[in-house]
Structures are given as C-alpha cells and as structure tokens.
Design an enzyme around this catalytic site. Structure first.
Site, PDB file in Angstrom:
ATOM      1  N   GLY A 190     -87.180 -16.414 103.476  1.00 19.22           N
ATOM      2  CA  GLY A 190     -85.855 -16.006 103.952  1.00 19.22           C
ATOM      3  C   GLY A 190     -85.736 -16.235 105.449  1.00 19.22           C
ATOM      4  N   GLU A 191     -84.900 -15.458 106.101  1.00 16.92           N
ATOM      5  CA  GLU A 191     -84.661 -15.523 107.548  1.00 16.92           C
ATOM      6  C   GLU A 191     -83.893 -16.772 107.984  1.00 16.92           C
ATOM      7  OE1 GLU A 191     -88.318 -15.263 109.768  1.00 16.92           O
ATOM      8  OE2 GLU A 191     -88.983 -13.420 108.770  1.00 16.92           O
ATOM      9  N   GLY A 192     -83.729 -17.742 107.080  1.00 18.25           N
ATOM     10  CA  GLY A 192     -83.218 -19.051 107.476  1.00 18.25           C
ATOM     11  C   GLY A 192     -84.339 -20.066 107.628  1.00 18.25           C
TER      12      GLY A 192
END
Length: 359
Positions: A313-315
C-alpha cells in the site's frame, strides 16, 4: 444522495492517433518497445499533445484512516500503527518516501479518519476519528459521507491547481483491506472466501475472522450496492469515500492517475460508478498479492504495469511503476525518427540489399 459528478470525457483521441503515427516513425522496428509504446500513447492522449511532456510534478496523496473493524481481530497490527505511520511519512522514513525520491514524485498525507490527533498540516480535511465497524454498523453518517466526498474532491483540485501533472493515490489504515474486499466482492458478486487475502499477514484464525467480518459487511451492503455513495457510507469508510472522490475529480479535471493496490483500486471501482468513464484516465501501477486486487483490475479492465508480488500500500506499487511510465514518455518524446536520424526504414531495406548485391 447526489454527489455532483457526471460522465467523464475520454482522453484525446487525436493525440493518441498522432502518438501511434510517431511510434511508427521512430528508429526501431514497429512495436519493438512493446507495452512502453501503448503507455506513451496513453500519456499523449491524456495530455492532449504529441509528443507528450515528461512529468514535472508527480504527486502522491496518501489517504489515511482507521476502521472500527480492525478492533475485531482482522489485522496482524493494532490500529495505533496508522497514526504512527502518518508521523513516519511526515518524517520521510517510509517506503513511499524512498520510492518517491527515486521516481521523481512528492508525497502528501491526508488524515481523513485516523483514530488519533495528527499534525495539523495533514488533518485539515479530517472527517472523523475512525470509520464504523462495517460488519455491525454503518461506516459513516449522511453528513460524514458528504464531508468525505467533498474532502477528496477538494484535495484533487488543490493538487491540480498547484500544477500536479500526474496523481497517485496511496492508502494507510490498519484493517483497510477488509472494507476494500467488501467493496470488490460486493461489486463483482464474489464469495468472500475467494476474495479475502492475508492483508498485513494475518494467521489462519485471523483470516477466518476476516472472512466472517467481510461476509457480515457484504450482507449489510447488499441493499445499497447499486448506489455508490450509500455503498461507501454503509460498507467502506471516510478514507475510501475521499479516495473515490479524488479519483473521480482527477479524471473530471483531465489529469492522469497511477493506481496502487487493492485499497485504492477498490475505491476506483466506486469512483467509476460515481463518474462514468473516469477509468480511461487511470493506469494500474501494479498487481498486488491480494486476491481482491486481481478481481478489481479485471472489473475495471486495467492491465497492471508491473507485478512484483508487492502488498504494502502507501502508493508503493504505483511509485515503483512510475519510472516505467517515465521511460514510455521519454522514448516517444526524445527518440529520433528515421528521417531525422538518416536511418533507412524497414521498407528501404530490400532495396539496399539489392544494391549491395550488385557491387
């Protein structure tokens, strides 16, 4: 409930056609750069110009939010980690920060519903502390869903007005793969056991609890599955609603987006229902190991740029794909054509060979 989005016009077909023509003139055999050629053509269409310009202000926005369902044993980590990671993002110590530096992007964090007080610089769009436990209650009230959608729209406008030419939505929230899977499984009519992954790495008992929570939340979501706003309100959360509005508004503003993993792509499925045609402005950065992500990508007909078995996640997955997208822009914009370089085209080769044989 009205949401203010309408159908989205597609990227510019003329610029895409010009890019395809230019690809045929570049000093390479036709199609030799494979998917890079398609990616470059997509950027040209999004920008409405050929050759396309290299991205100068790629921006990651991490939507942070907690979920009441995380208190019921569906994650390997406690909810407190969400706020701790927000501080880590601001300090520059997370994977997203390291990857953004390599990819030439900058990072912003938006606390939409973290269950703690966070730095005022990230909490100006905060809707509430933690969304409701969706297996047993609605995630949000009517007022909160409106506020979350307005937050996402405003964040997109702020970034685009400040010059962002490529947007990446990231996520942070312990337990957020549970609502993500509820959205994906509900919209694709998939049984929970076929859609549920390990998230942050839950053990077998945690996986069983997660499947049960998703099954219960899907039951609650069933009456509203055709209403994107109500679906977000009942079965997702403030961070998902803000992400969906952010993605819809980016497309409305004709700004390309690189999607990340299962959480962002789940929000994207709802965003496409909010603003029909928005998905033409999105590119899937990667394929995560979460089963629901593959279902979501197929639903949106998006083919990921990379597949490195990532699930952070997080980008992070989108950022890892960004240098590939930059390469696609560079080859289309900076390579010489056959004419410019004085290189014979494929059509000329038989003639040249015949001349050589006569010598």
């Amino acid at each position: 409930m009205t949401h203010g989005f309408g159908p989205v016009a597609p990227p510019d077909a003329q610029s895409r056609a010009a890019a395809e023509q230019r690809q045929a003139q570049l000093t390479k055999p036709a199609g030799a750069l494979g998917r890079l050629e398609q990616l470059g053509n997509w950027v040209a269409a999004c920008q409405g110009t050929c050759p396309p310009k290299q991205f100068e202000r790629a921006r990651v926005v991490i939507f942070a939010g907690d979920h009441g369902v995380a208190r019921h044993g569906v994650s390997a980590y406690p909810s407190e980690v969400t706020a701790q990671m927000v501080a880590n993002f601001l300090a520059g110590g997370a994977a997203v920060n390291a990857l953004a530096a390599v990819a030439g992007a900058t990072v912003q964090v938006a606390d939409i519903s973290v269950d703690a007080d966070t730095d005022p610089q990230v909490s100006k769009h905060k809707v509430r502390r933690s969304s409701g436990a969706i297996d047993r209650e609605d995630a949000l009230t009517d007022d909160e869903i409106r506020a979350a959608i307005e937050a996402g729209r405003a964040i997109a406008d702020e970034e685009i007005d400040a010059g962002a030419d490529l947007l990446i939505a990231g996520d942070m929230g312990i337990g957020n793969t549970t609502p993500a899977t509820v959205l994906v499984a509900s919209l694709t009519k998939t049984e929970p056991v076929a859609a549920v992954g390990r998230g942050t790495g839950v053990d077998d008992a945690g996986w069983i609890r997660k499947v049960a929570a998703i099954r219960d939340a899907m039951r609650r979501a069933r009456p509203v599955v055709k209403d994107p706003v109500e679906l977000l309100r009942v079965a997702a959360g403030a961070d998902f609603a803000a992400m969906a509005a952010f993605l819809a508004q980016a497309a409305t503003r004709r700004t390309p987006v690189l999607l990340d993993g299962v959480v962002v792509t789940a929000a994207a499925m709802v965003a496409e229902d909010l603003a029909a045609g928005a998905s033409a402005w999105w590119l899937a950065g990667h394929r995560s190991t979460e089963p629901a992500h593959d279902l979501a990508l197929r639903h949106l007909r998006l083919d990921p740029v990379i597949d490195l078995a990532m699930r952070l996640g997080e980008g992070s997955g989108a950022l890892t794909a960004l240098p590939v997208l930059r390469s696609a822009v560079a080859t289309l914009a900076e390579m010489s054509t056959f004419g410019e370089a004085g290189v014979s085209t494929a059509d000329a080769e038989p003639v040249n060979r015949a001349l050589d044989l006569r010598k």
